[in-house]
Design a protein around this motif. Structure first.
Motif, short mmCIF file in Angstrom:
data_model
loop_
_atom_site.label_atom_id
_atom_site.label_comp_id
_atom_site.label_asym_id
_atom_site.label_seq_id
_atom_site.Cartn_x
_atom_site.Cartn_y
_atom_site.Cartn_z
N LEU A 1 39.29 35.85 50.63
CA LEU A 1 39.65 37.14 50.02
C LEU A 1 40.44 37.99 51.02
O LEU A 1 41.42 38.64 50.66
CB LEU A 1 38.40 37.89 49.57
N ASP A 2 40.04 37.96 52.27
CA ASP A 2 40.71 38.77 53.29
C ASP A 2 42.11 38.24 53.57
O ASP A 2 43.07 39.01 53.62
CB ASP A 2 39.85 38.77 54.56
N VAL A 3 42.23 36.93 53.75
CA VAL A 3 43.55 36.35 54.09
C VAL A 3 44.54 36.52 52.94
O VAL A 3 45.73 36.72 53.16
CB VAL A 3 43.39 34.86 54.48
N LEU B 1 49.08 38.11 49.80
CA LEU B 1 49.54 38.67 48.53
C LEU B 1 50.25 40.02 48.71
O LEU B 1 50.93 40.48 47.80
CB LEU B 1 48.37 38.81 47.55
N SER B 2 50.09 40.63 49.89
CA SER B 2 50.77 41.91 50.10
C SER B 2 52.27 41.72 50.23
O SER B 2 53.05 42.66 50.07
CB SER B 2 50.21 42.61 51.34
N SER B 3 52.72 40.48 50.53
CA SER B 3 54.16 40.29 50.74
C SER B 3 54.68 38.99 50.14
O SER B 3 55.80 38.59 50.40
CB SER B 3 54.46 40.33 52.24
N GLN C 1 39.70 34.35 40.90
CA GLN C 1 40.05 35.75 41.16
C GLN C 1 41.35 35.84 41.96
O GLN C 1 42.26 36.61 41.61
CB GLN C 1 38.87 36.36 41.94
N VAL C 2 41.47 35.05 43.01
CA VAL C 2 42.69 35.08 43.84
C VAL C 2 43.87 34.57 43.02
O VAL C 2 44.99 35.10 43.12
CB VAL C 2 42.50 34.25 45.13
N ALA C 3 43.64 33.54 42.20
CA ALA C 3 44.73 33.01 41.37
C ALA C 3 45.28 34.09 40.45
O ALA C 3 46.51 34.20 40.25
CB ALA C 3 44.25 31.81 40.56
N ALA C 4 44.37 34.91 39.89
CA ALA C 4 44.81 35.97 38.98
C ALA C 4 45.62 37.02 39.73
O ALA C 4 46.65 37.50 39.24
CB ALA C 4 43.60 36.60 38.30
N LEU C 5 45.18 37.35 40.94
CA LEU C 5 45.93 38.32 41.76
C LEU C 5 47.30 37.75 42.14
O LEU C 5 48.30 38.47 42.13
CB LEU C 5 45.12 38.65 43.02
N ALA C 6 47.32 36.47 42.47
CA ALA C 6 48.59 35.83 42.85
C ALA C 6 49.56 35.82 41.67
O ALA C 6 50.77 36.05 41.83
CB ALA C 6 48.33 34.41 43.34
N ALA C 7 49.02 35.55 40.49
CA ALA C 7 49.87 35.48 39.30
C ALA C 7 50.58 36.81 39.05
O ALA C 7 51.73 36.84 38.60
CB ALA C 7 49.03 35.08 38.08
N TYR D 1 48.62 30.05 42.68
CA TYR D 1 47.54 29.67 43.58
C TYR D 1 46.81 28.48 43.00
O TYR D 1 46.45 28.49 41.82
CB TYR D 1 46.58 30.86 43.74
N MET D 2 46.59 27.47 43.81
CA MET D 2 45.79 26.32 43.37
C MET D 2 44.68 26.08 44.40
O MET D 2 44.91 26.21 45.60
CB MET D 2 46.66 25.07 43.25
N ASP D 3 43.50 25.74 43.91
CA ASP D 3 42.44 25.38 44.84
C ASP D 3 42.54 23.88 45.09
O ASP D 3 42.76 23.09 44.16
CB ASP D 3 41.06 25.78 44.31
N ALA D 4 42.39 23.50 46.35
CA ALA D 4 42.56 22.09 46.72
C ALA D 4 41.59 21.72 47.84
O ALA D 4 42.00 21.29 48.92
CB ALA D 4 44.00 21.85 47.15
#
Lengths: 332, 332, 332, 332
Positions: free
Chosen positions: D104-106, D114-116, D136-142, D148-151
């Motif tokens: 979440l932090d990174v 995601l800031s840039s 959650q991160v995937a939704a923010l990335a979208a 975002y994909m989890d791997a």
């Protein structure tokens, strides 16, 4: 913390007087009582807010459910537009919410309390949530000069109605008396537990032990019956021996052993299995994060979880006795 | 059973008088007391036999250990050559043995009590064993016209020494008064539980619940400490709440919470983990045979078993608190 | 043991020839085959006895159920009056009984095999029982000059019918070839495990691990589905990864993942939950007696036990998947 | 998603060429390869980043540890100032972080990716985390037009070094080929699992089953040995029977059964108990949130947790065998 305490009272005094006067018309008792904000008018919260009103406090409340708000108005309370709107009008707020995400939202969300809270406000959260979330919200509140204390309750809907709840309070000790003055209107025991989060800690540790000993009692009585001992006799022996616990003595899960408990009323009323499962889930979360070994707490959580999947979610959690028993149609 | 009762007294009376006279020389108190056979002079049994002697009973005892027999003689008892030999000399026998196979052997083995028992003899077995074995021995005894009752004890070595044991008695109700007359000399509570085997049933059900609630208490206190709550404070809260149990209240496993219990004395003394493991093993055996579900009892059994493998066998069973705690050298 | 072996053959040879001749009329194939005693014609035993007959062995059988005996006669077998009666007529006996007490009774009871067994007789017990009972019966048999080997099976009723059982054999290695000659007629794998009791040991250890990994698989698939992964996809991944087990690969408990297994047939057929519960009970008994820690084995036993109380006793044990799943009517 | 795919390529192409040219000087192999951002150069991540470099990718990396960064530079990589700084320079980023909060932090923190991030960037997170956090991160990335994909990976440090990891990938299927092109440089299997989060779901379900079957195997072998069966013989039988699992067959926890696995090397190397405990904790979190019953997964989690408190944290998780075994000094 004494410093903050002082600031709080300096700040609050003028507000209080103004508000007390404006609210004085609704009830003569409230003449000298500060208004209290209340967020969360569910099964527990509505009784708690009503008890504040009965004791003469002007209450300004918010809930997502319109009907709950109307009922509160009928009882003599006022309705706020949002947690944020309420926070601008009072110096003390009680919240009673179903889970950690709700608490984060009501405090820290877009229209949350912390977006408009006045410095010096006392925030009392009676929700049963993750102690780490309590600590997180307390830190955010402190940035606004407000004091957040966790104050979860022991006792169910009837205890809320009858104002005989027990409150377990965590937060700065210097604020405990102020918290107690408010909480005393809704309960009969208000216990100080330590720093913020320890109220929640005490509650989830107690409920974990309760959840375990209830299943243990259910197992002991089911086994005893299979071994030919009469359940009342077994209760008599256990309750004078080292197996004695609150579940065996005051809330026996075996039908017929004790009058007036859910087991003697088809496991209706009481504390639902789904709620116990939720509390044990909080205990598991806390144990995992804090690397604390809880093998029986963990298994008790799973057993109540399985009970929820098999139709026991709304029965009292003492129905573990029934769940572990052979179904009549499955007798072999 | 009333019939058997009568026969027993008819048969016994002449014997008693003869023996009472022959034994009257050893102690003036024993003038009117019937001699009692006693098999099994271990840590518990030797105190129990001594208490019978102190109360004026002529005692004729047997044990496989010669030193125990000498010690009994020093205390004023007599030694029999075998269980069978004793059975020819008395009308009431108490046995206190380590496990089911020992009981089967002492009663039903080649030189066992039942090989020579007189009709009407009262047999009181205080061993903690499988209730099914009690029932089996009772049936064999009945064929000889003797009455076997199970009478396991609650309380440890000190309680045996101080004659403050609790006896849980199973067998024909008509014989309970006769049993109580004897057992009262060794304990302060003698409780009638029901038919033969129910004394054992009560004991293993109680101890299963005790074993569960002790580990539950240990988990709750370890978790509470990790969550920042002071253990004495947690004890205070739990003991006025629904998590309260004998283990939290009178035998708290967390060092420093309560004076005078094993946890405040490096877990020395008390009730060893190996003994608790044995009792929970009996509960598991009974549950398996009787198809009774005992998930927490089963897991508690396993945890005590693991503790035994890791060096806790001789520590008090409340050392579960220590076992579940992070070793100092393993703090992460 | 080589000595006993020789004696056995010296003793047997003349008998065999006599019997072979007397039995030669029933089937030409049996001309050179020794008759075999068979006790226990239940679901498994009747198929096993039939397979011996099909392979040309004269079979003399006993069962408490008269119908089973008639059916055996129709298949070409003969009926003995009791285990003891059969033991006088043959030099090799196979037993297939439901539990330890049955085995003790058939071998050591009033009309049991050992009351009349001939020195040199080979006794093969295919019952799944406590390995300690196998060792006890073997010791009793040895006193009569007979050799007892435990030879429990893996595989169900269909495998018994099709003679494709696996036999796990414990006993003197010198006798293994003789045992194998007989067992090969009823199965396709006959494995030597070690001294007497190790056949049972291997079976209960295998079944304990099976019982655990089946529930583990059921949990993984239920959780995976809740997390949004398609069960066939999850099976594909697990079966190429470290979670792979017989239950995930060949007997997947999630309906639709694999064709032709009970989960795809409403959990009918296969290995009933009650039978798995029995085997895990044996494992628990053995673990308790041998002070071996088996926390997951113990909990698996309890879960299957609860399943039995809730109506899953006769469903295949892979129905653990269904049991742990939310009931449709209880979806929250 | 086909639409987004197209946009991504339209957007990326010009960037790629520019960057490829600017990076071409560092290694001739990288002439046609797009640069890859990499955040998290721990035990696993440093090998993974190195393998990208070896395969000709320009790598721009970030880690909080300065030494890791220097080591990466020595291997031919470049260092970015922050996740945000890297995100402005590349169109594909791999992250390998220890836990959900780090992810979440990174991604979403003050200097987070995601800031840039540029629209069209492919984000591959190989961390083992809560699938809900992945979603959650995937939704923010979208929201930023990124994918975002989890791997997450299966395989340890050695597999990372040797580029033979297995990747379990969740996210839009249309992006899978692009993800595979990158991941293939670090592993030998890249498996598509379904929507975002299902990679994590597959991993935690697999590891939960692995954690269970390993303890189950340890129990079966400990019990078997106590019952007198030789461990290699038991392995042979189980591995041809229904108890067979990866743990019994390829990673047997009993010393001496199999060469080259941690149990035959004092449980050094392999997959540490602390890491297994972490993964089972994720499974428990997911199960609690999703109301999925996992009794054995829960107990396995607790057993590994206890092992961590007793000095097994850094031993391979197959040391459960050792943990459950009687300590030599505690043999009774």
């Amino acid at each position: 913390m004494a410093g903050l305490q002082k600031i709080r009272f300096l700040l609050l005094k003028p507000n209080i007087q103004l508000k007390s006067i404006s609210n004085a018309l609704s009830t003569s008792q409230s003449l000298y009582k500060q208004p209290i904000g209340f967020v969360g008018l569910g099964n527990m919260g509505n009784h708690m807010a009503n008890n504040l009103i009965k004791n003469g406090y002007p209450v300004i409340a918010y809930d997502v459910n319109a009907e709950s708000l109307r009922s509160l108005e009928n009882a003599g309370g006022k309705v706020g537009d949002s947690p944020a709107a309420i926070a601008t009008q009072v110096d003390q707020i009680v919240t009673m919410l179903p889970s950690s995400p709700h608490v984060l939202d009501v405090y820290n969300g877009p229209n949350g309390i912390l977006s408009s809270v006045k410095a010096g406000t006392l925030l009392l959260d009676s929700s049963t949530i993750d102690p780490a979330v309590s600590q997180q919200v307390a830190a955010l509140a402190a940035k606004k000069g407000a004091v957040y204390m966790d104050a979860p309750v022991s006792g169910g809907v009837n205890a809320a109605r009858d104002a005989i709840l027990t409150f377990m309070v965590g937060g700065p000790e210097a604020e405990f008396d102020a918290a107690k003055d408010i909480l005393n209107n809704m309960g009969k025991n208000v216990v100080y537990c330590g720093g913020v989060g320890t109220g929640e800690a005490a509650k989830i540790c107690n409920n974990m032990l309760l959840g375990i000993s209830m299943i243990g009692t259910a197992e002991a009585f089911n086994l005893g019956i299979k071994l030919g001992i009469e359940p009342k006799k077994l209760a008599e022996i256990i309750n004078m021996s080292s197996g004695r616990c609150w579940s065996s003595e005051l809330y026996n899960p075996c039908p017929g052993v004790k009058e007036g408990v859910p087991s003697s009323n088809n496991y209706q009323g009481g504390f639902g299995t789904a709620l116990m499962t939720k509390d044990l889930g909080l205990a598991q979360d806390a144990a995992t994060v804090n690397k604390s070994a809880t093998p029986l707490g963990s298994l008790a959580h799973q057993i109540y979880r399985i009970m929820c999947t098999k139709g026991y979610a709304l029965k009292d959690f003492s129905s573990a006795f029934l769940f572990l028993q052979e179904d009549k149609e499955n007798k072999s």
